[in-house]
Design a protein around this motif. Structure first.
Motif, PDB file in Angstrom:
ATOM      1  N   ALA A  37       0.828  -1.210   0.000  1.00  0.00           N
ATOM      2  CA  ALA A  37       0.000   0.000   0.000  1.00  0.00           C
ATOM      3  C   ALA A  37       0.861   1.259   0.000  1.00  0.00           C
ATOM      4  CB  ALA A  37      -0.933   0.001   1.213  1.00  0.00           C
ATOM      5  N   VAL A  38       1.920   1.265   0.784  1.00  0.00           N
ATOM      6  CA  VAL A  38       2.810   2.430   0.850  1.00  0.00           C
ATOM      7  C   VAL A  38       3.513   2.636  -0.488  1.00  0.00           C
ATOM      8  CG1 VAL A  38       4.938   3.314   1.914  1.00  0.00           C
ATOM      9  CG2 VAL A  38       3.094   2.410   3.345  1.00  0.00           C
ATOM     10  N   THR A  39       4.004   1.566  -1.067  1.00  0.00           N
ATOM     11  CA  THR A  39       4.682   1.668  -2.362  1.00  0.00           C
ATOM     12  C   THR A  39       3.740   2.223  -3.427  1.00  0.00           C
ATOM     13  OG1 THR A  39       6.183  -0.143  -1.805  1.00  0.00           O
ATOM     14  CG2 THR A  39       5.905   0.359  -4.148  1.00  0.00           C
ATOM     15  N   ALA A  40       2.492   1.758  -3.432  1.00  0.00           N
ATOM     16  CA  ALA A  40       1.514   2.222  -4.420  1.00  0.00           C
ATOM     17  C   ALA A  40       1.159   3.695  -4.222  1.00  0.00           C
ATOM     18  CB  ALA A  40       0.258   1.362  -4.356  1.00  0.00           C
ATOM     19  N   ALA A  41       1.229   4.186  -2.993  1.00  0.00           N
ATOM     20  CA  ALA A  41       0.781   5.551  -2.687  1.00  0.00           C
ATOM     21  C   ALA A  41       1.905   6.576  -2.634  1.00  0.00           C
ATOM     22  CB  ALA A  41       0.034   5.558  -1.352  1.00  0.00           C
ATOM     23  N   GLU A  42       3.144   6.152  -2.507  1.00  0.00           N
ATOM     24  CA  GLU A  42       4.219   7.095  -2.198  1.00  0.00           C
ATOM     25  C   GLU A  42       4.402   8.199  -3.237  1.00  0.00           C
ATOM     26  OE1 GLU A  42       7.669   4.739  -1.374  1.00  0.00           O
ATOM     27  OE2 GLU A  42       7.717   3.891  -3.384  1.00  0.00           O
ATOM     28  N   ASP A  43       4.197   7.923  -4.507  1.00  0.00           N
ATOM     29  CA  ASP A  43       4.349   8.983  -5.517  1.00  0.00           C
ATOM     30  C   ASP A  43       3.287  10.069  -5.353  1.00  0.00           C
ATOM     31  OD1 ASP A  43       6.572   7.760  -6.613  1.00  0.00           O
ATOM     32  OD2 ASP A  43       5.457   6.845  -8.287  1.00  0.00           O
ATOM     33  N   ARG A  44       2.048   9.676  -5.050  1.00  0.00           N
ATOM     34  CA  ARG A  44       0.979  10.663  -4.834  1.00  0.00           C
ATOM     35  C   ARG A  44       1.261  11.511  -3.603  1.00  0.00           C
ATOM     36  NH1 ARG A  44      -1.763   6.054  -5.635  1.00  0.00           N
ATOM     37  NH2 ARG A  44      -2.724   6.032  -3.586  1.00  0.00           N
ATOM     38  N   PHE A  45       1.780  10.884  -2.562  1.00  0.00           N
ATOM     39  CA  PHE A  45       2.122  11.625  -1.348  1.00  0.00           C
ATOM     40  C   PHE A  45       3.262  12.602  -1.623  1.00  0.00           C
ATOM     41  CE2 PHE A  45      -0.620   8.684   0.680  1.00  0.00           C
ATOM     42  CZ  PHE A  45      -0.921   9.183   1.941  1.00  0.00           C
ATOM     43  N   ALA A  46       4.279  12.125  -2.320  1.00  0.00           N
ATOM     44  CA  ALA A  46       5.426  12.989  -2.635  1.00  0.00           C
ATOM     45  C   ALA A  46       4.990  14.166  -3.501  1.00  0.00           C
ATOM     46  CB  ALA A  46       6.513  12.180  -3.337  1.00  0.00           C
ATOM     47  N   ALA A  47       4.105  13.911  -4.468  1.00  0.00           N
ATOM     48  CA  ALA A  47       3.645  14.982  -5.357  1.00  0.00           C
ATOM     49  C   ALA A  47       2.913  16.077  -4.588  1.00  0.00           C
ATOM     50  CB  ALA A  47       2.745  14.413  -6.448  1.00  0.00           C
ATOM     51  N   LYS A  48       2.218  15.705  -3.523  1.00  0.00           N
ATOM     52  CA  LYS A  48       1.492  16.694  -2.726  1.00  0.00           C
ATOM     53  C   LYS A  48       2.363  17.281  -1.618  1.00  0.00           C
ATOM     54  CE  LYS A  48      -2.838  17.519  -0.267  1.00  0.00           C
ATOM     55  NZ  LYS A  48      -4.093  16.951   0.210  1.00  0.00           N
ATOM     56  N   GLY A  49       3.500  16.672  -1.357  1.00  0.00           N
ATOM     57  CA  GLY A  49       4.368  17.161  -0.286  1.00  0.00           C
ATOM     58  C   GLY A  49       3.929  16.700   1.086  1.00  0.00           C
ATOM     59  N   VAL A  50       3.292  15.531   1.154  1.00  0.00           N
ATOM     60  CA  VAL A  50       2.864  14.943   2.428  1.00  0.00           C
ATOM     61  C   VAL A  50       3.776  13.754   2.717  1.00  0.00           C
ATOM     62  CG1 VAL A  50       0.991  13.745   3.636  1.00  0.00           C
ATOM     63  CG2 VAL A  50       0.479  15.695   2.149  1.00  0.00           C
ATOM     64  N   THR A  51       4.313  13.698   3.924  1.00  0.00           N
ATOM     65  CA  THR A  51       5.205  12.612   4.324  1.00  0.00           C
ATOM     66  C   THR A  51       4.393  11.385   4.707  1.00  0.00           C
ATOM     67  OG1 THR A  51       6.810  14.206   5.155  1.00  0.00           O
ATOM     68  CG2 THR A  51       7.017  11.943   5.954  1.00  0.00           C
ATOM     69  N   LEU A  52       4.744  10.246   4.124  1.00  0.00           N
ATOM     70  CA  LEU A  52       4.097   8.972   4.438  1.00  0.00           C
ATOM     71  C   LEU A  52       5.121   8.057   5.081  1.00  0.00           C
ATOM     72  CD1 LEU A  52       1.761   6.925   4.275  1.00  0.00           C
ATOM     73  CD2 LEU A  52       2.490   6.426   1.919  1.00  0.00           C
ATOM     74  N   THR A  53       4.841   7.595   6.301  1.00  0.00           N
ATOM     75  CA  THR A  53       5.734   6.677   6.992  1.00  0.00           C
ATOM     76  C   THR A  53       4.941   5.448   7.426  1.00  0.00           C
ATOM     77  OG1 THR A  53       5.353   7.747   9.130  1.00  0.00           O
ATOM     78  CG2 THR A  53       7.252   8.502   7.856  1.00  0.00           C
TER      79      THR A  53
END
Length: 180
Positions: A37-53
């Motif tokens: 789930a994190v791998t699938a979402a990380e680009d969208r999070f990075a594009a918005k500037g939200v940190t996903l851990t």
């Protein structure tokens, strides 16, 4: 276009509510579910500037469940957290277990949920902010689908927030079934 998307969403909800028959359990590591789930979402999070851990307590028991369906639930929770978290914000997904339950939480430091809306967020077509449009807030059935899928696994899903501006936490609790 909106009508087609809406009808697809309603069909997905109907399928989720009848999902008991469509659950295909297998044995898998919960960490794999979270990592995917994190791998699938990380680009969208990075594009918005939200940190996903993400993190887990280590040594999580294998889960006997439908990995694809639970993956849908986790993806939906991450998408919601991203939608309601401003750039510079933070979202964390975590997992832990005890003898009887596995718990997965998705926590954000975003907009939060007013107390009077918490009891309703899993209802079909419910939106805490009536001003949200389908383009900016969905059809209001993503959390209803998540609830139906979690309950099809004999689990529970809850939402908590201290109110506007305080973020939100969604907690999935699933029974641990020891796989022999």
């Amino acid at each position: 276009r909106r009508l087609v998307r809406f009808s697809e969403d309603v069909a997905a909800l109907a399928q989720a509510e009848e999902s008991q028959a469509s659950i295909t359990p297998t044995s898998f590591a919960p960490g794999t579910l979270i990592e995917t789930a994190v791998t699938a979402a990380e680009d969208r999070f990075a594009a918005k500037g939200v940190t996903l851990t993400s993190h887990d307590d280590g040594g999580l028991p294998l889960l006997w469940a439908d990995q694809h369906r639970l993956g849908q639930v986790v993806a939906n929770l991450l998408d919601n957290a991203l939608r309601y978290t401003s750039p510079g914000g933070r979202v964390t997904i975590a997992a832990g277990a005890d003898e009887r339950t596995l718990t997965i939480t998705v926590t954000d430091d975003g907009e939060g949920i007013p107390t009077e809306h918490l009891a309703h967020v899993f209802e079909r077509f419910y939106r805490a902010d009536a001003a949200r449009t389908r383009e900016h807030g969905g059809a209001g059935i993503g959390l209803a689908i998540a609830k139906a899928l979690v309950e099809a696994h004999q689990g529970h899903i809850t939402a908590s927030s201290r109110g506007p501006g305080t973020g939100a936490t969604f907690t999935i609790t699933l029974p641990v079934r020891r796989v022999n």
